[in-house]
Motif scaffolding. Structure first.
Motif, short mmCIF file in Angstrom:
data_model
loop_
_atom_site.label_atom_id
_atom_site.label_comp_id
_atom_site.label_asym_id
_atom_site.label_seq_id
_atom_site.Cartn_x
_atom_site.Cartn_y
_atom_site.Cartn_z
N VAL A 1 0.72 -1.15 0.04
CA VAL A 1 0.21 0.00 -0.08
C VAL A 1 0.91 1.18 -0.06
N ALA A 2 1.85 1.31 0.91
CA ALA A 2 2.80 2.52 0.86
C ALA A 2 3.60 2.84 -0.73
N GLN B 1 7.40 2.04 11.09
CA GLN B 1 8.33 1.94 10.87
C GLN B 1 8.62 1.29 9.45
N VAL B 2 7.72 0.33 9.05
CA VAL B 2 8.03 -0.25 7.89
C VAL B 2 7.58 0.66 6.75
N ILE B 3 6.80 1.32 6.81
CA ILE B 3 6.39 2.09 5.88
C ILE B 3 7.06 3.36 5.61
N ALA B 4 7.51 4.05 6.84
CA ALA B 4 8.68 5.20 6.62
C ALA B 4 9.95 4.64 5.89
N ARG B 5 10.19 3.39 6.15
CA ARG B 5 11.65 2.87 5.61
C ARG B 5 11.45 2.67 3.98
N GLU B 6 10.10 2.02 3.75
CA GLU B 6 9.65 1.89 2.34
C GLU B 6 9.61 3.03 1.78
N GLN B 7 8.92 4.06 2.07
CA GLN B 7 8.66 5.41 1.23
C GLN B 7 10.31 6.13 1.37
N THR B 8 10.93 5.97 2.48
CA THR B 8 12.36 6.77 2.30
C THR B 8 13.00 6.29 1.08
N ARG C 1 11.80 4.88 -1.56
CA ARG C 1 11.69 5.14 -2.74
C ARG C 1 11.39 6.63 -3.00
N GLY C 2 11.75 7.34 -1.93
CA GLY C 2 11.70 8.61 -1.91
C GLY C 2 10.38 9.48 -2.28
#
Length: 476
Positions: A140-141, A166-173, A175-176
């Motif tokens: 989803v992120a 935490q997972v979403i923040a890492r994924e979106q970081t 991916r920018g």
């Protein structure tokens, strides 16, 4: 709002409990309606949630990666037995408020709220397997191109929301992408299988924990029509607290069941009647009569898994929750109570035929997860018995789970030639069984009522050697 990644801390909001009249001005005057919703996973919780939210007037897309489930739904069926669900799904799909897909990008394209209703099966160590929840959050992120709320509907342990943040923040970081467009919330379900549609549309409370004002306001919009319709109280809190409310509720109900089963075992020894004991206890308003029914113990997808998960969480945070260990031990031991009664009557079980009346873990569902009947059947097979099983809806699952048992769609046919019968599920078809016909069908007129659902005097008058659970005053 965003979490601090290193500490993995969700914002904490002041908890409150309120009724519709408390917030009628700002909650029930909903201008942004309906809400666009995606429900990920259309199992027992997900499909009921999707259909009921559509019944409230929201626009809902249900998604599952099991193409067979989606094909069944597209064909006008439902993938499991649940009273009233098929009719509700037919109604809301015909109205255009509910549709189904296997494409996640399609499901969340317009979604303001995404409910995560995937499975959290138990791991060997007792904790829940959260990889499916994590996978949904990551996907989803990756796809989210607008602000939305990701809501835990699956039963998960406390601190899962922090991990998802935490997972979403890492994924979106990585991916920018925007770090603020996915908000985490917890909205546990309290539905009973066999009454899931009714419970969802007539809740005794609505609980949600949120990580931002945006998430809180979105869930207020979702539940505004239900609050207006039913007057259900609402608990607004933080994510960790909402997660814990679910586990604590199920663990407490499981504790009540194991407590009365332990009392029943004492009743058998001293010659007392647990049914009267439970009735006397239940008259105390501090105790209440619900979940004081002695028998084979609890099963299903919630209580066994949630007790183990709560234990696992407690151990991980350094608390020794031995009470729950005993709850689980007593529950497992109830099957041995029935086996002991059968051995007392039959001496040994090798070469004997035993009929089990009812297989699903409770009436009204075809769910066999942790069903006491299946545990009992396996134990009987291991002791060399032949096992006959009757159930009005769950036989396909029985045949898949236990190919060595013999299944019947008629209870008297299942009893024919058997040396004893055991009531494992109190289906109406079992409760209303022709007892004289049961006596005629059985080779030995022995009945163990594992749900205390039959009239002992009527059973004895029909010629049965009746054994209940905790009914020592009626020893055969």
């Amino acid at each position: 709002m965003t979490a601090t990644l290193g500490a993995c801390i969700l914002p904490v909001f002041r908890s409150s409990v309120w009724f519709p009249t408390d917030v009628r001005a700002d909650l029930l005057d909903v201008k942004e309606f309906p809400v666009d919703i995606a429900v990920i996973g259309v199992g027992h919780v997900g499909l009921v949630t999707a259909a009921c939210l559509a019944e409230l007037g929201h626009t809902v897309v249900g998604l599952d990666d099991d193409a067979a489930k989606i094909e069944t739904l597209h064909a006008g069926g439902v993938p499991f037995h649940e009273p009233d669900l098929l009719q509700l799904v037919e109604k809301v799909t015909a109205s255009g408020l509910l549709r189904f897909t296997t494409d996640l990008a399609d499901a969340i394209a317009d979604a303001e709220i995404v409910f995560v209703c995937v499975g959290t099966p138990p791991l060997p160590g007792g904790g829940p397997d959260l990889r499916f929840v994590e996978r949904v959050a990551v996907e989803v992120a990756a796809l989210a191109d607008h602000e939305l709320v990701l809501v835990e509907k699956s039963t998960v342990p406390a601190n899962t929301g922090q991990r998802l943040t935490q997972v979403i923040a890492r994924e979106q970081t990585a991916r920018g992408t925007d770090l603020t467009n996915v908000h985490i919330a917890s909205n546990p379900e309290f539905l009973r299988e066999g009454a899931a549609v009714y419970d969802t549309l007539n809740p005794d409370r609505i609980v949600y924990g949120t990580s931002s004002d945006f998430a809180r306001d979105a869930l207020r919009r979702v539940y505004a029509p239900l609050v207006e319709r039913t007057g259900a109280p609402v608990v607004e809190t933080d994510v960790n607290t909402a997660e814990l409310i679910k586990h604590a509720s199920n663990a407490f109900l499981a504790t009540k069941i194991s407590f009365i089963n332990a009392v029943a075992n004492v009743c058998d020894i001293v010659g007392a009647d647990v049914e009267v004991v439970a009735q006397g206890m239940g008259m105390d308003e501090r105790i209440g009569p619900k979940f004081l029914q002695a028998g084979l113990g609890f099963g299903g997808s919630c209580f066994p898994k949630d007790v183990d998960a709560f234990l696992h969480l407690s151990r991980n945070v350094g608390y020794d929750f031995r009470l729950l260990e005993e709850v689980a031990r007593i529950n497992a031991g109830q099957r041995d109570v029935v086996l002991s009664k059968l051995r007392d009557e039959l001496w040994h079980l090798t070469g004997k035929t035993i009929t089990i009346l009812g297989a699903a873990f409770k009436p009204g569902t075809d769910d066999l997860r942790e069903a006491p009947a299946l545990h009992l059947a396996r134990a009987l097979l291991e002791e060399g018995a032949t096992v006959h099983v009757y159930d009005p809806v769950a036989l396909p699952g029985v045949r898949r789970a236990l190919p060595d048992v013999v299944t019947f769609d008629d209870p008297l046919q299942a009893a024919a030639g058997a040396h004893a019968a055991v009531v494992a599920t109190d289906w109406p078809e079992v409760v209303k069984l022709d007892l004289a016909g049961l006596v005629a069908a059985l080779d030995y007129p022995i009945l163990v009522d594992g749900r205390n659902c039959l009239d002992p005097e009527a059973a004895r008058a029909a010629g049965l050697r009746y054994h209940g659970i905790g009914r020592g005053h009626l020893q055969a």
